[in-house]
Design a protein around this motif. Structure first.
Motif, PDB file in Angstrom:
ATOM      1  N   LEU A 119      72.725  56.003  50.110  1.00  0.00           N
ATOM      2  CA  LEU A 119      72.314  57.359  50.456  1.00  0.00           C
ATOM      3  C   LEU A 119      70.838  57.536  50.116  1.00  0.00           C
ATOM      4  O   LEU A 119      70.415  57.241  48.999  1.00  0.00           O
ATOM      5  N   ILE A 120      70.061  58.008  51.090  1.00  0.00           N
ATOM      6  CA  ILE A 120      68.624  58.187  50.918  1.00  0.00           C
ATOM      7  C   ILE A 120      68.270  59.632  51.251  1.00  0.00           C
ATOM      8  O   ILE A 120      68.718  60.170  52.274  1.00  0.00           O
ATOM      9  N   ILE A 121      67.441  60.253  50.412  1.00  0.00           N
ATOM     10  CA  ILE A 121      66.939  61.591  50.715  1.00  0.00           C
ATOM     11  C   ILE A 121      65.870  61.452  51.788  1.00  0.00           C
ATOM     12  O   ILE A 121      64.791  60.922  51.535  1.00  0.00           O
ATOM     13  N   ASP A 122      66.185  61.896  52.994  1.00  0.00           N
ATOM     14  CA  ASP A 122      65.233  61.827  54.108  1.00  0.00           C
ATOM     15  C   ASP A 122      64.155  62.885  53.949  1.00  0.00           C
ATOM     16  O   ASP A 122      62.971  62.595  54.064  1.00  0.00           O
ATOM     17  N   VAL A 172      65.269  64.521  41.713  1.00  0.00           N
ATOM     18  CA  VAL A 172      65.396  63.860  43.006  1.00  0.00           C
ATOM     19  C   VAL A 172      64.310  64.351  43.958  1.00  0.00           C
ATOM     20  O   VAL A 172      64.033  65.545  44.036  1.00  0.00           O
ATOM     21  N   LYS A 173      63.693  63.392  44.685  1.00  0.00           N
ATOM     22  CA  LYS A 173      62.657  63.753  45.654  1.00  0.00           C
ATOM     23  C   LYS A 173      62.868  62.958  46.942  1.00  0.00           C
ATOM     24  O   LYS A 173      63.688  62.047  46.995  1.00  0.00           O
ATOM     25  N   GLU A 174      62.108  63.301  47.952  1.00  0.00           N
ATOM     26  CA  GLU A 174      62.207  62.620  49.242  1.00  0.00           C
ATOM     27  C   GLU A 174      61.973  61.125  49.070  1.00  0.00           C
ATOM     28  O   GLU A 174      61.094  60.708  48.323  1.00  0.00           O
ATOM     29  N   GLY A 175      62.800  60.325  49.748  1.00  0.00           N
ATOM     30  CA  GLY A 175      62.681  58.877  49.682  1.00  0.00           C
ATOM     31  C   GLY A 175      63.551  58.229  48.619  1.00  0.00           C
ATOM     32  O   GLY A 175      63.728  57.017  48.623  1.00  0.00           O
ATOM     33  N   ASP A 176      64.097  59.024  47.709  1.00  0.00           N
ATOM     34  CA  ASP A 176      64.929  58.467  46.646  1.00  0.00           C
ATOM     35  C   ASP A 176      66.295  58.053  47.171  1.00  0.00           C
ATOM     36  O   ASP A 176      66.868  58.698  48.047  1.00  0.00           O
ATOM     37  N   ALA A 177      66.820  56.978  46.588  1.00  0.00           N
ATOM     38  CA  ALA A 177      68.221  56.618  46.781  1.00  0.00           C
ATOM     39  C   ALA A 177      69.013  57.450  45.779  1.00  0.00           C
ATOM     40  O   ALA A 177      68.560  57.673  44.650  1.00  0.00           O
ATOM     41  N   VAL A 178      70.166  57.937  46.200  1.00  0.00           N
ATOM     42  CA  VAL A 178      70.959  58.798  45.325  1.00  0.00           C
ATOM     43  C   VAL A 178      72.417  58.353  45.308  1.00  0.00           C
ATOM     44  O   VAL A 178      72.896  57.668  46.213  1.00  0.00           O
ATOM     45  N   LEU A 179      73.093  58.765  44.258  1.00  0.00           N
ATOM     46  CA  LEU A 179      74.529  58.566  44.085  1.00  0.00           C
ATOM     47  C   LEU A 179      75.168  59.928  43.866  1.00  0.00           C
ATOM     48  O   LEU A 179      74.578  60.783  43.192  1.00  0.00           O
ATOM     49  N   LYS A 200      69.573  60.600  41.183  1.00  0.00           N
ATOM     50  CA  LYS A 200      68.704  59.486  41.566  1.00  0.00           C
ATOM     51  C   LYS A 200      69.287  58.172  41.083  1.00  0.00           C
ATOM     52  O   LYS A 200      69.678  58.036  39.927  1.00  0.00           O
ATOM     53  N   ASP A 201      69.366  57.195  41.991  1.00  0.00           N
ATOM     54  CA  ASP A 201      69.748  55.832  41.652  1.00  0.00           C
ATOM     55  C   ASP A 201      68.437  55.085  41.415  1.00  0.00           C
ATOM     56  O   ASP A 201      67.807  54.597  42.348  1.00  0.00           O
ATOM     57  N   THR A 202      68.015  55.043  40.167  1.00  0.00           N
ATOM     58  CA  THR A 202      66.700  54.521  39.802  1.00  0.00           C
ATOM     59  C   THR A 202      66.509  53.080  40.250  1.00  0.00           C
ATOM     60  O   THR A 202      65.465  52.734  40.817  1.00  0.00           O
ATOM     61  N   ASP A 203      67.505  52.234  40.032  1.00  0.00           N
ATOM     62  CA  ASP A 203      67.380  50.821  40.408  1.00  0.00           C
ATOM     63  C   ASP A 203      67.246  50.657  41.914  1.00  0.00           C
ATOM     64  O   ASP A 203      66.382  49.922  42.395  1.00  0.00           O
ATOM     65  N   ALA A 204      68.103  51.333  42.678  1.00  0.00           N
ATOM     66  CA  ALA A 204      68.056  51.216  44.141  1.00  0.00           C
ATOM     67  C   ALA A 204      66.764  51.805  44.695  1.00  0.00           C
ATOM     68  O   ALA A 204      66.187  51.264  45.646  1.00  0.00           O
ATOM     69  N   THR A 205      66.282  52.897  44.106  1.00  0.00           N
ATOM     70  CA  THR A 205      65.034  53.515  44.561  1.00  0.00           C
ATOM     71  C   THR A 205      63.868  52.562  44.341  1.00  0.00           C
ATOM     72  O   THR A 205      63.031  52.381  45.228  1.00  0.00           O
ATOM     73  N   GLU A 206      63.812  51.927  43.173  1.00  0.00           N
ATOM     74  CA  GLU A 206      62.718  50.995  42.873  1.00  0.00           C
ATOM     75  C   GLU A 206      62.796  49.758  43.775  1.00  0.00           C
ATOM     76  O   GLU A 206      61.770  49.300  44.286  1.00  0.00           O
TER      77      GLU A 206
END
Length: 68
Positions: A2-5, A32-39, A47-53
């Protein structure tokens, strides 16, 4: 994944592959901000910190490959 568009006012648009859906901004964790992967955890998108990075690094790698 899941990604914040985008976040537009009180509405967030989340992408899940080819699907998009909207949720209330109140359903997102404050960081959470735009572009972040979320759970989704207990009704809150966190925010899914590992997936976002990992995603950020992949985007940077693709950008760098454009200049090679």
């Amino acid at each position: 994944m899941l990604i914040i568009d985008r976040i537009d006012g009180n509405t967030a648009v989340i992408e899940d592959g080819d699907n998009r859906f909207e949720v209330s901004r109140s359903e997102l964790a404050p960081d959470v901000k735009e572009g972040d992967a979320v759970l989704l955890e207990n009704g809150v998108y966190r925010k899914d910190t590992d997936a976002t990075e990992k995603r950020r690094q992949e985007i940077l790698r693709l950008q760098d490959s454009l200049w090679e």
